[in-house]
Design a protein around this motif. Sequence first.
Motif, short mmCIF file in Angstrom:
data_model
loop_
_atom_site.label_atom_id
_atom_site.label_comp_id
_atom_site.label_asym_id
_atom_site.label_seq_id
_atom_site.Cartn_x
_atom_site.Cartn_y
_atom_site.Cartn_z
N ARG A 24 -37.04 12.64 40.12
CA ARG A 24 -36.48 11.56 39.32
C ARG A 24 -37.31 11.43 38.04
N PRO A 25 -36.92 10.56 37.10
CA PRO A 25 -37.70 10.43 35.86
C PRO A 25 -39.17 10.12 36.07
N SER A 26 -39.50 9.37 37.11
CA SER A 26 -40.91 9.04 37.34
C SER A 26 -41.73 10.29 37.61
N SER A 27 -41.11 11.33 38.17
CA SER A 27 -41.83 12.58 38.41
C SER A 27 -42.26 13.21 37.09
N ILE A 28 -41.41 13.10 36.08
CA ILE A 28 -41.75 13.65 34.76
C ILE A 28 -42.92 12.88 34.17
N VAL A 29 -42.88 11.56 34.26
CA VAL A 29 -43.98 10.74 33.74
C VAL A 29 -45.28 11.14 34.42
N LYS A 30 -45.25 11.27 35.73
CA LYS A 30 -46.46 11.62 36.47
C LYS A 30 -47.03 12.96 36.02
N GLU A 31 -46.18 13.99 35.96
CA GLU A 31 -46.65 15.33 35.61
C GLU A 31 -47.14 15.40 34.17
N ASP A 175 -45.47 4.87 39.36
CA ASP A 175 -46.30 6.06 39.11
C ASP A 175 -47.26 5.83 37.95
N PHE A 176 -46.81 5.10 36.95
CA PHE A 176 -47.67 4.78 35.81
C PHE A 176 -48.88 3.97 36.27
N GLU A 177 -48.66 2.97 37.12
CA GLU A 177 -49.75 2.13 37.61
C GLU A 177 -50.77 2.94 38.42
N ARG A 178 -50.27 3.88 39.23
CA ARG A 178 -51.19 4.67 40.05
C ARG A 178 -52.14 5.51 39.20
N ILE A 179 -51.68 5.89 38.02
CA ILE A 179 -52.53 6.70 37.14
C ILE A 179 -53.49 5.83 36.35
N VAL A 180 -52.98 4.74 35.76
CA VAL A 180 -53.84 3.94 34.88
C VAL A 180 -54.96 3.25 35.67
N LEU A 181 -54.77 3.03 36.98
CA LEU A 181 -55.81 2.39 37.77
C LEU A 181 -56.99 3.32 38.04
N VAL A 182 -56.79 4.61 37.83
CA VAL A 182 -57.87 5.57 38.06
C VAL A 182 -58.68 5.81 36.79
N TYR A 183 -58.07 5.64 35.63
CA TYR A 183 -58.71 5.98 34.36
C TYR A 183 -58.77 4.78 33.42
N PRO A 184 -59.62 3.79 33.76
CA PRO A 184 -59.74 2.63 32.86
C PRO A 184 -60.38 2.98 31.52
N ASP A 185 -61.02 4.16 31.43
CA ASP A 185 -61.64 4.55 30.17
C ASP A 185 -60.65 5.20 29.21
N ILE A 186 -59.37 5.30 29.61
CA ILE A 186 -58.32 5.84 28.75
C ILE A 186 -57.35 4.70 28.41
N ALA A 187 -56.92 4.63 27.16
CA ALA A 187 -55.96 3.61 26.73
C ALA A 187 -54.54 4.11 26.99
N PHE A 188 -53.69 3.24 27.56
CA PHE A 188 -52.31 3.60 27.88
C PHE A 188 -51.36 2.55 27.30
N THR A 189 -50.18 3.00 26.91
CA THR A 189 -49.09 2.08 26.56
C THR A 189 -47.81 2.61 27.20
N LEU A 190 -46.93 1.69 27.57
CA LEU A 190 -45.64 2.05 28.17
C LEU A 190 -44.54 1.23 27.51
N TYR A 191 -43.51 1.91 27.03
CA TYR A 191 -42.36 1.25 26.40
C TYR A 191 -41.10 1.61 27.16
N ASN A 192 -40.21 0.64 27.30
CA ASN A 192 -38.89 0.88 27.89
C ASN A 192 -37.84 0.40 26.90
#
Length: 628
Positions: A24-31, A175-192
Amino acid sequence: MEDIIHLLPDSVANQIAAGEVVQRPSSIVKEMVENSIDAGAQHIQVLVVDGGKTNVQVIDDGKGMSETDARLSFERHATSKIRQATDLFTLTTMGFRGEALASIAAVAQVDLKTRRAEDELGTLIQIAGSKVENQEPVVCPVGCNFSVKNLFFNVPARRKFLKSNQTELTNVVADFERIVLVYPDIAFTLYNNGVEMYNLPQSSLRQRIVNVFGKKINTELLPVEVETSIVRITGYVAKPESAKKKGARQFFFVNGRYMRHPYFHSAVMRAYDNLIPAGEHISYFIYISVEPSTIDVNVHPTKTEIKFDNEQPIWQVLSATVREAVGKFSNVPLIDFDVEGKPDIPAMGLQTLPPQPKPMTTSYNPFAETPSTYQRSSVPKDWSDLYEGAATSPSSVEKGQDFLGLGDEPSAAFSIGDLNPSTMNLWGESEDEAVPSKLFDTSVQKIQYKGRYIIYPEPEGLIAVDQHRAHVRILYERNMACLSNHPRPAQKVLFPDIIQFSKTEAAVLESAMDDLSSLGFELTNLGGGSYSVSGKPLEVEGMDVDALLHELVATLQEIPSDMRTELQQSLALTMAQASAVVYGQVLSEMEMDQLLKDLFQTPAPARTPDGKIVYATIDYRTIDKLFN
């Protein structure tokens, strides 16, 4: 005879592989985001349109790729992460198989812009269905810009199984949350659809958790940290009083990778034995670090199942660490009064005694016309006369006050006269679930047993009704009636409650706003995940509306938004369970009568909507056998 075995074309093989990697689309975001992290990016932007079904774009400031690497990255098993099989046991990167880009390009239209810092021009590659349609130099910033459009455009059978935009967005956010919780030293933004959902700057781990899930969770977290020769465990667990039935945030990470692990989950919950009610859960964010050679991440294409060499020792360390963290919080410090410089207050002398009460007169009888001593002979020989007139008449039930809120709405099922107890069997399985014959005889004496069961006799034996489940069945039917065509008016509040939701919860809440309004809630979006509750149903008076609404949202998150009927049923059931009469609440005779009367006017009184038994019959033959 002609040979029948042949090699599949690369395009077909890639589509088959895509079935495992791209679900699904979340798989693309994760990869894509994992590739950006492996490329050393410090700022990563994720933009999705229509929950990712129309477009998923990931922009990073990583090291980028050369023209040759950009073209080769879309080939199967092309990777920069490993070179030989033994590298699988020393992995320090998120990806390693080299299947993601090839699988994505096989089922979508992909545009890639990338440039290295040492190159003056970048590279543009356009691929659709594994076919390279264009490759040319382009001006672009350092890093990578992947745009994945029209997922499954060439596999209609797969595309039609995608869920609604809201459901797909929920999976993207998860999937986005699972990634950002591991890397607090990286800045992330998400738009829908061009609207910013998350803007997460570089921060500490605790601040990142707060930025993702809201300020309220900050007061619930207890730090966890231990280091042994086999494992290092850090993170946070929630306080026992923050336990909830649904919506607990539970995350395990090993070496920076999200995983599911029921065995380790049991270790965490073991530390909360006898501290939280049965059936409730707590939030936790556990980070496990071990030697890469002691785990196997190459178990499942999604990489969320991981095998450990030392599962049992790690379980013991984890359980003991969480138990210690909870134990430190539970210890109440002794009160230490600072008396220095304060006046000395003398204690009361031991010889001084307070006034003593006068001895009680045991012979006093307030009901006697004249004072007299207690006589056993004053009790009537026919003791049953004491209960004369104790039974409640039907008219008194109809005219009495309805303390449970059961009689304030008309029954949506059918009239009492429609019931035929001699022939009715609600589930077609057992006559034990038929409606009792003495159901509406309010002259029958009823008793409440252990604050849970209402027991009363009928010709075939004794009926025992679970009061909470009975009320759940009644309220569920009324909630469903409100959701269908009879909206419930909201009870205005003088001081509105302000409730904070996470970005994911707010998106789910918006999709269910009409249903919540039908149930009697008046919510106003204040922005930033804050909502004002200016009206609420009368049934939830005195309840924690904040906890109730979070539980309702957690229930809605478990069901795809395109399953409208299931959503309403789940919402009605959760609302009924939260507002039903609780175990241990003492009911009057009138309340018990009204509860039973309303219960057996519902279409299916024998069971709750989730299948639990509401009442049972103990026949006289069973009772007689106990005395034979």
